[in-house]
Write a protein that holds these residues in place. Sequence first.
Motif, PDB file in Angstrom:
ATOM      1  N   ARG A 142     -23.700  98.271   4.875  1.00 53.18           N
ATOM      2  CA  ARG A 142     -23.405  96.994   4.717  1.00 53.18           C
ATOM      3  C   ARG A 142     -22.950  96.074   6.465  1.00 53.18           C
ATOM      4  N   MET A 151     -34.533  94.253  -3.641  1.00 48.94           N
ATOM      5  CA  MET A 151     -35.768  94.019  -4.510  1.00 48.94           C
ATOM      6  C   MET A 151     -36.754  94.101  -4.548  1.00 48.94           C
ATOM      7  N   TRP A 192     -30.153 105.056  -1.610  1.00 44.67           N
ATOM      8  CA  TRP A 192     -29.853 103.420  -1.887  1.00 44.67           C
ATOM      9  C   TRP A 192     -28.635 103.822  -2.135  1.00 44.67           C
ATOM     10  N   TRP A 217     -30.489  92.992   0.595  1.00 44.11           N
ATOM     11  CA  TRP A 217     -30.519  92.329  -1.109  1.00 44.11           C
ATOM     12  C   TRP A 217     -31.767  91.902  -1.391  1.00 44.11           C
ATOM     13  N   GLN A 218     -32.149  91.048  -0.751  1.00 43.10           N
ATOM     14  CA  GLN A 218     -32.997  90.466  -1.203  1.00 43.10           C
ATOM     15  C   GLN A 218     -34.338  91.301  -0.971  1.00 43.10           C
ATOM     16  N   ASP A 244     -24.194 101.023 -10.184  1.00 40.02           N
ATOM     17  CA  ASP A 244     -23.371 100.291  -9.094  1.00 40.02           C
ATOM     18  C   ASP A 244     -24.360  99.522  -7.929  1.00 40.02           C
ATOM     19  N   ALA A 265     -24.840  97.765  -5.875  1.00 34.49           N
ATOM     20  CA  ALA A 265     -24.066  96.386  -4.708  1.00 34.49           C
ATOM     21  C   ALA A 265     -22.439  97.116  -4.376  1.00 34.49           C
ATOM     22  N   ARG A 295     -20.382  92.913  -2.616  1.00 32.90           N
ATOM     23  CA  ARG A 295     -20.624  93.266  -3.854  1.00 32.90           C
ATOM     24  C   ARG A 295     -22.753  93.023  -2.775  1.00 32.90           C
ATOM     25  N   HIS A 296     -23.210  91.685  -3.466  1.00 31.26           N
ATOM     26  CA  HIS A 296     -24.746  91.640  -2.565  1.00 31.26           C
ATOM     27  C   HIS A 296     -25.021  91.043  -1.479  1.00 31.26           C
ATOM     28  N   ARG A 297     -23.813  90.942  -1.110  1.00 31.17           N
ATOM     29  CA  ARG A 297     -23.808  90.124   0.607  1.00 31.17           C
ATOM     30  C   ARG A 297     -23.305  90.956   1.853  1.00 31.17           C
TER      31      ARG A 297
END
Lengths: 388, 349
Positions: free
Chosen positions: A173, A237, A127, A233-234, A135, A137, A180-182
């Motif tokens: 990425r 989470m 991660w 991201w989802q 942070d 993201a 960020r999260h996308r």
Amino acid sequence: MDLKYTPQQQEFREEVRAWMQANVPSVPLKSFDTEEGFQQHREWEKTMNEGRWGMVTWPEEFGGRNLDLIQWLIFEEEYYRANAPTRVNQNGIFLLAPTLMEYGTEEQKARILPKMATGEEVWAQGWSEPNAGSDMAAMRSKAELEGEYFVINGQKTWSTRAVYADWLFGMFRTDPDSERHRGLTFILVPLDAEGITVRPIPQLDGLPGFAEIFFDNVRVHVSNRLGGDGEGWQVAMATAGFERGLMLRSPARFQETARRLVELYIENQESADQDPAIREAVLQAYMQAEAYALTTYQTACRLNQGGKIGPESSTNKIFWSELDQDMHATAMSILGARAELLPHASAAEGVGRWLDGFLFAQSGPIYAGTNEIQRNIIAERMLGMPRA
Amino acid sequence: MNFTFSEDQILFRDSVREFLNNEVTAESLRARWDTPSGRCKELWAALAELGLTGMLVSEANGGLGMNEIDFVLLAEECGRAALPEPLVDTVLVATPVLQQAGKDDVLAAIATGQSAVAVQATEGALVADAEFSEYLILQENSAVYLVSSADATLELQESIDPGRRLYSVSWDASQANVLADGDRGVALQAKMFNLGALGAAAQLLGLSQRMIELSVNYTSERNQFGKPIGSFQAVKHHLANVAVKTEFAKAPVYRAAYSVAHNLSDAAQHVSHAKLAATEAATQAAKSGIQVHGAMGYTWEVDLQIFMKRAWALAGAWGSRGEHKARVASAVFGPERSLGAGQTFASAS
């Protein structure tokens, strides 16, 4: 409300207890942050799997017993009562596996879970990055799709177990223009792939419990993508949710520490009572470990009935990590001049474990999302306070 | 193993919350502060109408025949509303005592709403709501007595909580009705104490949640430095800490209700843990609540005081922290101790 175990649950407890009594190594294993200890722990996972105790909540086809969360808690209680070894593959079995069950393809489950269950493949997490800690993201390590392969470049850090582990799961990425999260994708990476350099980081006890990982044009087949492109991201989470929740830190661990603390206090009561705060702290430790167990049972029963884990689960991480710190700090106070001794010092006979636990407890409020981040989550998602 | 409330229990709780929300407003509470009794007879009648006063009274005596587990969520709501009327003491403490003593007439009067019953926590203790209530349950030595409040001399002792009505009671035990004495009396006193402490714990849990809500609302609306103060981490973390304490006080309170309802051997220890945890949560909610309200929190005008003062009062009622800690300590440090993983529900099974 019925707080009695069913006869089946009682029987299950007896079964776990008998197996643990017969199989838990009588001599404690070496730390899994050493090469020798890591192999010993891997062997233990194999032994557990042979008894089908590796992960009792998993479906039978993957080596589990298809049991519910109450049985999971009972299993954990007997596991910690028996003083069984810490699970070397906890990143895999507790964190990745539930995510795989939810997002993985049938091919991925069949390929990954059985080897995870036997300890043949031990997992590390990927991660954090040097500039993406709390942070998350902000992560920048990228994976570019070339034909059927992702080409990964970048750096991960604080990767627990990565020094001796076989695989890593993390986010990269995949959309270079994203923010960020996308544009993040969840990818599984074999740690022996060409272009990977693992640099051990000695932790507070001097052992390489975590590592930095450098990726230099590492090629990973697209079949190792978990969930959809850009949906990392989802997916992540969900993993973090389990991590904060029931699996990673079940109450039994803290109840056993609390029990040992009570015994340590009673053995040393005359000197300990010279500081009245110690008795109070021991009492609080017992009650809090009990409260954590009660609360977890409540959640497990709700989930068994089809309920969902809500934002209140963010309170767990703060509660157990601070409890663990407090209990070990209290033990250190009781031990006085013996507290500083390393576990293998002969004068630390019988109490050395407290120092190891004390050191590890310092990391609790930091890993798996710092407690400051958890407090923000509680304030914003559970209480509905305005975002910064 | 099923550590959850049933759908019916949750629905009943929700409907009581809505009722109390509508009927027990801050204005109505403040209006009651200025009256001598401090109580509302019409509200008591409405609570009886809903079946609440007779919840633990047997069906034969006109009640609903429910138990402590059914009521604990409602006691929590009484705390959330800072309800002044003595519903928790009447239902959760007096009713089981009177049931055990076979006082059918008084029980029937509780169910119809005709009578409230006030309870003395320990011998010589002040009695809350002694004047509003038709009956008092009092203690002397090893005996428990039922006394008509008209036969006792009451002297009001003012509390910091303007919603409380505490009385010192002078009475003549030789003229009173004995509910139990000797060993049975001592056992009944212990049971009363556990029930009362459970009721206080549940109310403290509700109070804590209400204070969090008020604080979240206030800090979401109050602007400084051009934004709501609730967006600042220092403010957020105050309330997050209270939320953690409150979240981990819930299960101990519900477990205590179960242990009391089933007469488990460690019910006293469970009740004391519940009272300590709920007191800790509510006093922290008060301390952090006043802090995030700033100077407004120190005023008479802001409603936080209603709940804060009730929390301060209940923190010491039905056993001080010291008494409850001593009860837990005797179980945890005693020679019969049975601790560690797997022991949590040992006495239930």
